[in-house]
Design an enzyme around this catalytic site. Structure first.
Site, short mmCIF file in Angstrom:
data_model
loop_
_atom_site.label_atom_id
_atom_site.label_comp_id
_atom_site.label_asym_id
_atom_site.label_seq_id
_atom_site.Cartn_x
_atom_site.Cartn_y
_atom_site.Cartn_z
CE LYS A 108 -2.03 -1.28 3.85
NZ LYS A 108 -1.36 -2.58 4.08
NE ARG A 121 -4.78 -1.42 9.85
CZ ARG A 121 -3.67 -0.97 9.25
NH1 ARG A 121 -3.63 0.24 8.77
NH2 ARG A 121 -2.63 -1.75 9.16
NE ARG A 175 7.65 -3.15 6.27
CZ ARG A 175 6.33 -3.09 6.28
NH1 ARG A 175 5.71 -2.34 5.40
NH2 ARG A 175 5.65 -3.77 7.15
NE ARG A 182 6.15 -1.15 10.27
CZ ARG A 182 5.08 -1.08 9.48
NH1 ARG A 182 5.15 -0.42 8.34
NH2 ARG A 182 3.95 -1.67 9.81
NE ARG A 219 1.63 -5.44 11.02
CZ ARG A 219 2.71 -5.23 10.27
NH1 ARG A 219 3.87 -5.79 10.60
NH2 ARG A 219 2.63 -4.50 9.18
P1 AP5 Z 1 4.86 -1.68 1.83
O1 AP5 Z 1 4.59 -0.79 0.67
O2 AP5 Z 1 5.62 -1.10 3.00
O3 AP5 Z 1 3.51 -2.41 2.31
P2 AP5 Z 1 2.27 -1.89 3.13
O4 AP5 Z 1 1.06 -2.53 2.56
O5 AP5 Z 1 2.29 -0.39 3.20
O6 AP5 Z 1 2.62 -2.58 4.51
P3 AP5 Z 1 2.46 -2.18 6.02
O7 AP5 Z 1 3.06 -3.30 6.81
O8 AP5 Z 1 3.04 -0.79 6.29
O9 AP5 Z 1 0.95 -2.13 6.21
P4 AP5 Z 1 0.16 -2.31 7.50
O10 AP5 Z 1 -1.19 -2.01 7.00
O11 AP5 Z 1 0.32 -3.56 8.25
O12 AP5 Z 1 0.88 -1.26 8.48
P5 AP5 Z 1 0.57 0.27 8.88
O13 AP5 Z 1 1.84 0.99 8.89
O14 AP5 Z 1 -0.57 0.81 8.09
O15 AP5 Z 1 5.67 -2.97 1.28
C1 AP5 Z 1 6.11 -3.98 2.17
C2 AP5 Z 1 7.49 -4.49 1.74
O16 AP5 Z 1 7.38 -5.15 0.47
C3 AP5 Z 1 8.54 -3.36 1.53
O17 AP5 Z 1 9.80 -3.86 1.90
C4 AP5 Z 1 8.47 -3.08 0.01
O18 AP5 Z 1 9.70 -2.60 -0.47
C5 AP5 Z 1 8.14 -4.48 -0.55
N1 AP5 Z 1 7.29 -4.45 -1.74
C6 AP5 Z 1 6.25 -3.60 -2.00
N2 AP5 Z 1 5.68 -3.91 -3.18
C7 AP5 Z 1 6.35 -5.01 -3.66
C8 AP5 Z 1 6.21 -5.83 -4.82
N3 AP5 Z 1 5.28 -5.57 -5.74
N4 AP5 Z 1 7.05 -6.90 -4.97
C9 AP5 Z 1 7.99 -7.15 -4.03
N5 AP5 Z 1 8.18 -6.42 -2.91
C10 AP5 Z 1 7.36 -5.36 -2.73
O19 AP5 Z 1 -0.01 0.07 10.37
C11 AP5 Z 1 0.83 -0.34 11.43
C12 AP5 Z 1 0.00 -0.42 12.72
O20 AP5 Z 1 -0.54 0.88 13.04
C13 AP5 Z 1 -1.22 -1.36 12.68
O21 AP5 Z 1 -0.87 -2.69 12.94
C14 AP5 Z 1 -2.10 -0.74 13.78
O22 AP5 Z 1 -1.62 -1.09 15.07
C15 AP5 Z 1 -1.86 0.76 13.60
N6 AP5 Z 1 -2.83 1.38 12.67
C16 AP5 Z 1 -2.55 1.96 11.47
N7 AP5 Z 1 -3.67 2.40 10.88
C17 AP5 Z 1 -4.69 2.10 11.72
C18 AP5 Z 1 -6.11 2.28 11.65
N8 AP5 Z 1 -6.70 2.87 10.59
N9 AP5 Z 1 -6.86 1.82 12.69
C19 AP5 Z 1 -6.29 1.24 13.76
N10 AP5 Z 1 -4.96 1.02 13.88
C20 AP5 Z 1 -4.16 1.45 12.87
#
Ligand code: AP5
Length: 215
Positions: A13, A88, A127, A160, A171
């Site tokens: 994402k 979410r 990552r 992370r 997660r």
């Molecule tokens: P990346 O682009 O970083 O993936 P992502 O989908 O953004 O992954 P996240 O782990 O950041 O998402 P998440 O939803 O779990 O965490 P968030 O930070 O929102 O890509 C991942 C890896 O793959 C990278 O190394 C990249 O280089 C690689 N990659 C990307 N595309 C690729 C491809 N096509 N092929 C190969 N490799 C690729 O949330 C973290 C925490 O915050 C949650 O667990 C929760 O506790 C809290 N939180 C956040 N938002 C909320 C909400 N709305 N409500 C409640 N709690 C929340």
């Protein structure tokens, strides 16, 4: 262009949100980045969020809704936004829908990036992120030029805390239980666009543009 990105942890994402910004100039709002910044700065929000994030659980809806609605009122989002990591849960989606309606706006599409769980587990294990400027690397797919060092600001890259395997499993379970139902919710509204998230990021971005009628 008003978009929300859905998908399991590690689906890409953040990677695709950055591409949308580069191509269309629509700012990314990542709730994960906002929370991690609050944790780093030790704010009240950060203190509340840290143990939940570290356990792979969600931060309460009322907290997240407040943060995002405030953010949406800021002038740089007046001409469009890409929400990364929000909504979410169904209550978050309902609150977003009502707030946009009150502001005379609407979502144009919800992009759901589809990636099998075994692939996201592998991606997440590779990552590395730069706490200073937010750059994201992958030691397998997209390594930095010098191991462990950010190409942009030369800061030290870190893994992370919630990217450890046992936390990733939690997660994913939270995603299945609380976020996946949003696909049906937005499908009913005709907003859902499912995108195959396996393959090079550029190919996935091309698919997103096609789904948005912008290719
Ligand atoms: P990346 O682009 O970083 O993936 P992502 O989908 O953004 O992954 P996240 O782990 O950041 O998402 P998440 O939803 O779990 O965490 P968030 O930070 O929102 O890509 C991942 C890896 O793959 C990278 O190394 C990249 O280089 C690689 N990659 C990307 N595309 C690729 C491809 N096509 N092929 C190969 N490799 C690729 O949330 C973290 C925490 O915050 C949650 O667990 C929760 O506790 C809290 N939180 C956040 N938002 C909320 C909400 N709305 N409500 C409640 N709690 C929340």
């Amino acid at each position: 262009m008003n978009l929300a990105l859905l998908g399991p942890p590690g689906a890409g994402k953040g990677t695709q949100a950055k591409k949308l910004f580069e191509e269309f100039g629509v700012p990314q709002t990542s709730t994960g980045d906002i929370l991690r910044d609050a944790v780093r700065r030790g704010t009240e929000l950060g203190k509340k969020a840290a143990p939940l994030m570290s356990a792979g659980k969600l931060v309460p809806d009322e907290v997240m809704v407040g943060i995002v609605l405030d953010r949406l009122r800021q002038p740089d989002l007046s001409r469009g936004f890409v929400l990364d990591g929000f909504p979410r849960t169904i209550p978050q989606a309902e609150a977003l829908g009502s707030a946009l309606e009150r502001a005379g706006k609407k979502l144009d599409a919800v992009i759901s990036i589809q990636v099998p769980e075994e692939t996201v587990v592998e991606r997440i294990s590779g990552r590395r992120t730069c706490p200073r400027d937010g750059s994201v690397y992958n030691i397998y797919q997209n390594p930095p030029k010098r191991s462990g060092i950010c190409d942009q600001c030369h800061g030290e890259l870190v893994q992370r805390d919630d990217d450890k395997p046992e936390k990733v499993r939690e997660r994913l379970a939270v995603y299945r239980a609380q976020t996946l139902p949003l696909e049906a919710y937005y499908d009913k509204q005709g907003l859902l666009r499912r995108i195959n998230g396996v393959g090079p990021p550029e190919g996935i971005f091309a698919e997103i543009k096609t789904a948005l009628g912008r290719s």
